[in-house]
Design a protein around this motif. Structure first.
Motif, short mmCIF file in Angstrom:
data_model
loop_
_atom_site.label_atom_id
_atom_site.label_comp_id
_atom_site.label_asym_id
_atom_site.label_seq_id
_atom_site.Cartn_x
_atom_site.Cartn_y
_atom_site.Cartn_z
N GLN A 230 0.82 -1.21 0.00
CA GLN A 230 0.00 0.00 0.00
C GLN A 230 0.86 1.27 0.00
O GLN A 230 0.51 2.27 -0.61
CB GLN A 230 -0.95 0.01 1.20
N LEU A 231 2.00 1.21 0.68
CA LEU A 231 2.94 2.33 0.67
C LEU A 231 3.38 2.62 -0.76
O LEU A 231 3.49 3.77 -1.18
CB LEU A 231 4.13 2.02 1.58
N MET A 232 3.66 1.56 -1.52
CA MET A 232 4.14 1.72 -2.89
C MET A 232 3.08 2.31 -3.82
O MET A 232 3.38 2.81 -4.90
CB MET A 232 4.61 0.37 -3.45
N LYS A 233 1.81 2.28 -3.38
CA LYS A 233 0.73 2.82 -4.20
C LYS A 233 0.52 4.33 -3.95
O LYS A 233 -0.22 4.98 -4.69
CB LYS A 233 -0.58 2.08 -3.91
N ILE A 234 1.15 4.85 -2.91
CA ILE A 234 0.98 6.28 -2.60
C ILE A 234 1.76 7.08 -3.61
O ILE A 234 2.89 6.75 -3.98
CB ILE A 234 1.53 6.59 -1.17
N LYS A 235 1.17 8.18 -4.07
CA LYS A 235 1.84 9.05 -5.02
C LYS A 235 2.91 9.86 -4.31
O LYS A 235 2.69 10.33 -3.19
CB LYS A 235 0.83 9.99 -5.68
#
Length: 197
Positions: free
Chosen positions: A191-196
């Motif tokens: 989910q961290l990797m999905k943050i812009k």
């Protein structure tokens, strides 16, 4: 003559035992000091600056690893950025890290681990800005341990972030055999990797 030699040997052994006992008591005494003052050198910013790739507001406290005996307490100038151990914002001040308001960042105590812990203030998180990442982090209700490639970059740089090492005390990469902890940290990292950026 033989009695004198035995007496000298016994005297030396007794002196050694007394010395060892004294050293042991001193070591215990230093462990029992509960509120030993922190003598780490620190600098409080007088203007906005960038440290560890993070824009810091005025009044930010930057703490350093003590390198020399004269480096302690408040400094009049910035020290070597390589030796930064903690960045703490003034009370009531936060900056955005991965869409979450944070109050401080602390380098991992274990020097073999490359990374830092990030401390959030979820009371300052706008309800409209909540993400699956912030919700998972909030569920730990604690600091987030981040491992990185470049230890001179504490920003939310996803290219530098290798993994989430921990989320509070209940979710740790250290406990590899605990599949639930590992799954939770995997999902948090995903989910961290999905943050812009």
């Amino acid at each position: 003559m033989k009695g004198k030699t035995i007496f000298i040997i016994i005297s030396i052994i007794i002196l050694l035992l007394i010395g060892c006992f004294y050293a042991y008591i001193n070591a215990l005494g230093s462990m029992w000091v509960l509120n030993k003052p922190d003598e780490s050198p620190y600098f409080v910013t007088t203007k906005s600056i960038i440290i560890k790739n993070i824009p810091l507001p005025k009044g930010t406290k930057i703490t350093y690893k003590k390198r020399y005996f004269w480096e302690k307490h408040k400094q009049n100038k910035l020290l070597n950025e390589e030796n930064v151990t903690d960045i703490s914002f003034m009370e009531g001040i936060t900056i955005d890290w991965g869409g979450v308001p944070i109050t401080s960042i602390h380098k991992f105590f274990n020097s073999e681990m490359k990374g830092f812990s990030v401390y959030a203030d979820f009371d300052k998180l706008n309800k409209n800005n909540k993400t699956q990442f912030s919700n998972l982090w909030f569920s730990c209700n604690n600091n987030l341990g981040i491992t990185v490639e470049n230890t001179n970059d504490w920003s939310f740089n996803k290219k530098n972030i290798l993994d989430i090492e921990s989320c509070g005390v209940n979710n740790q990469r250290y406990f590899k055999e605990d599949k639930n902890q590992q799954r939770f940290l995997d999902e948090l990292y995903s989910q961290l990797m999905k943050i812009k950026d």
